[in-house]
Design a protein around this motif. Structure first.
Motif, PDB file in Angstrom:
ATOM      1  N   ARG A 266      54.748  45.882  30.358  1.00 49.61           N
ATOM      2  CA  ARG A 266      55.647  44.824  31.042  1.00 49.61           C
ATOM      3  C   ARG A 266      56.533  45.522  31.984  1.00 49.61           C
ATOM      4  O   ARG A 266      56.675  44.769  33.362  1.00 49.61           O
ATOM      5  CB  ARG A 266      56.219  43.812  30.037  1.00 49.61           C
ATOM      6  CG  ARG A 266      55.097  43.095  29.361  1.00 49.61           C
ATOM      7  CD  ARG A 266      55.919  41.928  28.733  1.00 49.61           C
ATOM      8  NE  ARG A 266      54.969  41.168  27.815  1.00 49.61           N
ATOM      9  CZ  ARG A 266      54.634  41.469  26.197  1.00 49.61           C
ATOM     10  NH1 ARG A 266      55.694  42.447  25.814  1.00 49.61           N
ATOM     11  NH2 ARG A 266      53.921  41.143  25.522  1.00 49.61           N
ATOM     12  N   LEU A 270      53.152  44.918  34.511  1.00 50.13           N
ATOM     13  CA  LEU A 270      51.823  44.055  34.112  1.00 50.13           C
ATOM     14  C   LEU A 270      52.345  42.950  33.253  1.00 50.13           C
ATOM     15  O   LEU A 270      53.351  42.906  32.606  1.00 50.13           O
ATOM     16  CB  LEU A 270      51.062  45.067  33.114  1.00 50.13           C
ATOM     17  CG  LEU A 270      50.103  46.065  33.991  1.00 50.13           C
ATOM     18  CD1 LEU A 270      49.625  47.235  32.697  1.00 50.13           C
ATOM     19  CD2 LEU A 270      49.062  45.543  34.903  1.00 50.13           C
ATOM     20  N   ASP A 271      51.527  41.929  33.556  1.00 52.13           N
ATOM     21  CA  ASP A 271      51.669  40.704  32.793  1.00 52.13           C
ATOM     22  C   ASP A 271      50.806  41.081  31.596  1.00 52.13           C
ATOM     23  O   ASP A 271      49.553  40.991  31.595  1.00 52.13           O
ATOM     24  CB  ASP A 271      51.117  39.621  33.372  1.00 52.13           C
ATOM     25  CG  ASP A 271      51.316  38.333  32.650  1.00 52.13           C
ATOM     26  OD1 ASP A 271      51.797  38.145  31.550  1.00 52.13           O
ATOM     27  OD2 ASP A 271      50.617  37.269  32.945  1.00 52.13           O
ATOM     28  N   ALA A 272      51.438  41.611  30.287  1.00 51.94           N
ATOM     29  CA  ALA A 272      50.698  41.853  29.099  1.00 51.94           C
ATOM     30  C   ALA A 272      50.812  41.073  27.944  1.00 51.94           C
ATOM     31  O   ALA A 272      51.740  40.412  27.779  1.00 51.94           O
ATOM     32  CB  ALA A 272      51.479  43.363  28.411  1.00 51.94           C
ATOM     33  N   SER A 273      49.630  40.775  27.345  1.00 57.09           N
ATOM     34  CA  SER A 273      49.588  39.737  26.329  1.00 57.09           C
ATOM     35  C   SER A 273      48.732  40.194  25.105  1.00 57.09           C
ATOM     36  O   SER A 273      47.931  40.889  25.547  1.00 57.09           O
ATOM     37  CB  SER A 273      49.227  38.455  26.916  1.00 57.09           C
ATOM     38  OG  SER A 273      47.882  38.422  27.246  1.00 57.09           O
ATOM     39  N   THR A 302      45.097  51.370  32.639  1.00 56.47           N
ATOM     40  CA  THR A 302      45.168  50.404  33.450  1.00 56.47           C
ATOM     41  C   THR A 302      46.388  50.282  34.384  1.00 56.47           C
ATOM     42  O   THR A 302      46.414  50.119  35.611  1.00 56.47           O
ATOM     43  CB  THR A 302      45.421  49.000  32.504  1.00 56.47           C
ATOM     44  OG1 THR A 302      44.302  49.153  31.662  1.00 56.47           O
ATOM     45  CG2 THR A 302      45.638  47.828  33.301  1.00 56.47           C
ATOM     46  N   ARG A 309      47.069  43.434  37.537  1.00 61.16           N
ATOM     47  CA  ARG A 309      48.275  42.516  37.375  1.00 61.16           C
ATOM     48  C   ARG A 309      48.573  42.081  35.970  1.00 61.16           C
ATOM     49  O   ARG A 309      49.516  42.018  35.453  1.00 61.16           O
ATOM     50  CB  ARG A 309      48.128  41.412  38.338  1.00 61.16           C
ATOM     51  CG  ARG A 309      48.312  41.725  39.804  1.00 61.16           C
ATOM     52  CD  ARG A 309      48.027  40.439  40.641  1.00 61.16           C
ATOM     53  NE  ARG A 309      48.501  40.740  42.013  1.00 61.16           N
ATOM     54  CZ  ARG A 309      48.468  39.812  43.119  1.00 61.16           C
ATOM     55  NH1 ARG A 309      48.476  38.652  42.796  1.00 61.16           N
ATOM     56  NH2 ARG A 309      48.506  40.151  44.325  1.00 61.16           N
ATOM     57  N   THR A 310      47.395  41.678  35.289  1.00 57.93           N
ATOM     58  CA  THR A 310      47.237  41.294  34.105  1.00 57.93           C
ATOM     59  C   THR A 310      46.605  42.156  33.019  1.00 57.93           C
ATOM     60  O   THR A 310      45.430  42.761  33.691  1.00 57.93           O
ATOM     61  CB  THR A 310      46.780  39.957  33.772  1.00 57.93           C
ATOM     62  OG1 THR A 310      45.376  39.812  34.261  1.00 57.93           O
ATOM     63  CG2 THR A 310      47.804  39.021  34.668  1.00 57.93           C
ATOM     64  N   VAL A 311      46.944  42.350  31.779  1.00 58.67           N
ATOM     65  CA  VAL A 311      45.986  42.879  30.732  1.00 58.67           C
ATOM     66  C   VAL A 311      46.151  42.222  29.343  1.00 58.67           C
ATOM     67  O   VAL A 311      47.328  41.781  29.042  1.00 58.67           O
ATOM     68  CB  VAL A 311      46.503  44.485  30.578  1.00 58.67           C
ATOM     69  CG1 VAL A 311      47.892  44.409  30.129  1.00 58.67           C
ATOM     70  CG2 VAL A 311      45.598  45.403  29.739  1.00 58.67           C
ATOM     71  N   ARG A 312      45.216  42.132  28.865  1.00 54.27           N
ATOM     72  CA  ARG A 312      45.208  41.345  27.566  1.00 54.27           C
ATOM     73  C   ARG A 312      44.562  42.204  26.425  1.00 54.27           C
ATOM     74  O   ARG A 312      43.591  42.853  26.552  1.00 54.27           O
ATOM     75  CB  ARG A 312      44.237  40.133  27.950  1.00 54.27           C
ATOM     76  CG  ARG A 312      44.211  39.235  26.472  1.00 54.27           C
ATOM     77  CD  ARG A 312      43.389  37.862  26.885  1.00 54.27           C
ATOM     78  NE  ARG A 312      42.153  38.067  27.231  1.00 54.27           N
ATOM     79  CZ  ARG A 312      41.711  38.061  28.616  1.00 54.27           C
ATOM     80  NH1 ARG A 312      42.717  37.484  29.253  1.00 54.27           N
ATOM     81  NH2 ARG A 312      40.364  38.110  28.714  1.00 54.27           N
ATOM     82  N   ASP A 328      41.563  44.115  31.504  1.00 57.44           N
ATOM     83  CA  ASP A 328      42.440  43.709  32.585  1.00 57.44           C
ATOM     84  C   ASP A 328      41.725  43.327  33.782  1.00 57.44           C
ATOM     85  O   ASP A 328      40.625  43.278  33.960  1.00 57.44           O
ATOM     86  CB  ASP A 328      43.058  45.376  33.379  1.00 57.44           C
ATOM     87  CG  ASP A 328      41.716  46.122  33.834  1.00 57.44           C
ATOM     88  OD1 ASP A 328      41.428  45.977  34.667  1.00 57.44           O
ATOM     89  OD2 ASP A 328      41.857  47.441  33.143  1.00 57.44           O
ATOM     90  N   ASP A 329      42.611  43.033  34.818  1.00 60.21           N
ATOM     91  CA  ASP A 329      41.846  42.592  36.121  1.00 60.21           C
ATOM     92  C   ASP A 329      42.030  43.147  37.269  1.00 60.21           C
ATOM     93  O   ASP A 329      42.212  42.659  38.475  1.00 60.21           O
ATOM     94  CB  ASP A 329      42.642  40.960  36.314  1.00 60.21           C
ATOM     95  CG  ASP A 329      44.183  41.269  36.841  1.00 60.21           C
ATOM     96  OD1 ASP A 329      44.928  42.138  36.544  1.00 60.21           O
ATOM     97  OD2 ASP A 329      44.801  40.115  37.219  1.00 60.21           O
TER      98      ASP A 329
END
Length: 374
Positions: A266, A270-273, A302, A309-312, A328-329
């Motif tokens: 983060r 990154l928007d990490a969740s 990533t 921008r995001t990773v899950r 990731d995206d």
């Protein structure tokens, strides 16, 4: 082979000389015997010189000469006292020492038994002769079996030592590979985060001064964590008990440290969740470390390469396996090129008995690792 047959060892020459002297002498002293008697005595003894190279041929010659002489000696007016068939005894010991197939050993034993029986029964030897001859043959065979057993034990010990050496070398190689993977994961992840945070630092200082302190604190925390993990690895290389050093780092991180990884991601923008399904369980140490390093390397890739921008991070717990998915995206790629990090992840998963798969997402990449935990 011909050179070996024609040039026996000094020990074989000495044995053949002693056996020949002990066998031929009674044919000459005290009463000189016919020439054929001396010739048979020589055939009973001289061929043992080549018994190691032509075992069964020598056995047939020596045994036949011994049996013929035992029978023919009864017809002589001055029958000499041949106390023991020394050539047969030496051959019997050598026969017992050799590693032979069951069929060849059975053939040799049958031939030996038939020769001894004929040599005793046909000339009508007395019971005393039966006793000392059979005892001598059995004793010679027992000596040979003992030598063979000791040799087999020595060979087995050398084989065990060789395997231990190979296992030690393999263990050292595995440990070097493990340490190299760990150092790669630590350095690439931590340094990559620090570089990205340092690059964003000036922008934050200029546009959001109130957030600058958090950015630089993140750089410092990432550096401290990297130094701690590197100290642990270098301590293992030095052979020191790093776990018990005062103030030293603890054991290698596992899934318990996943929140720290996500916080670092983060800080890097990154928007990490996370998404956890199933009942978490206590993992074996190697699986726990592998799971952490796989997620760490996936997040590093990533951050550094995906432009995401995001990773899950998804964790799916079942009774037998733990499935880890990092998606990731980012921009992805047409072809997947496996660098040291990807190879390291694959080796970790394989070492745990699991599976690793990487496929294009829509968009980005999806990494899936399945680790056995049952």
């Amino acid at each position: 082979m011909r050179a070996n047959i024609l040039n026996p060892s000094r020990a074989d020459v000495a044995i053949a000389v002693v056996v020949t002297v002990m066998t031929v002498t009674p044919a000459i002293v005290p009463h000189r015997q016919p020439w054929w008697f001396t010739a048979l005595a020589a055939l009973m003894s001289v061929p043992v010189l080549w018994r190691r190279r032509a075992l069964f041929t020598v056995g047939a010659v020596v045994g036949s000469a011994t049996t013929i002489l035992a029978i023919a000696a009864k017809s002589l007016p001055h029958s000499p006292m041949l106390l023991l068939p020394y050539g047969v005894l030496v051959w019997t010991c050598t026969f017992a020492v050799r590693d032979l197939s069951p069929v060849r050993r059975a053939v040799g034993l049958v031939g030996l038994a038939v020769g001894v029986a004929v040599s005793l029964i046909v000339p009508h030897e007395d019971l005393e002769t039966y006793r000392y001859l059979v005892t001598a043959i059995v004793a010679a065979y027992a000596v040979g079996v003992g030598v063979r057993a000791r040799r087999a034990a020595r060979n087995a010990e050398r084989e065990r030592e060789r395997r231990v050496r190979e296992e030690r070398v393999a263990a050292v190689e595995r440990e070097r590979t493990r340490i190299a993977r760990d150092m790669h994961d630590i350095v690439t992840h931590s340094v990559g985060l620090m570089v990205i945070q340092a690059e964003t630092g000036p922008l934050v200082v200029r546009d959001h001064p109130e957030k600058a302190e958090a950015v630089f604190e993140g750089i410092a925390e990432t550096g401290r964590d990297a130094v701690g993990q590197l100290r642990l690895i270098l301590g293992a290389l030095r052979g020191s008990d790093t776990h018990h050093d005062a103030g030293g780092p603890g054991p290698q991180p596992g899934l318990d440290a996943l929140p720290t990884l996500l916080n670092n991601a983060r800080r890097a923008g990154l928007d990490a969740s996370t998404d956890v399904r199933g009942e978490p369980r206590r993992l074996p140490a190697d699986v726990d470390i592998a799971a952490y390093r796989i997620i760490q390397e996936a997040l590093t890739n990533t951050i550094r390469h995906a432009g995401a921008r995001t990773v899950r991070v998804r964790l799916r717990w079942s009774g037998e396996t733990l499935e880890i998915e990092v998606a990731d995206d980012g921009r992805g790629a047409r072809e997947l090129r496996e660098g040291h990090g990807m190879i390291g992840m694959r080796e970790r998963v394989t070492a745990c008995g699991g599976r690793l798969a990487v496929r294009p997402g829509h968009p980005g990449f999806v990494l899936t690792a399945t680790l056995p935990i049952g």
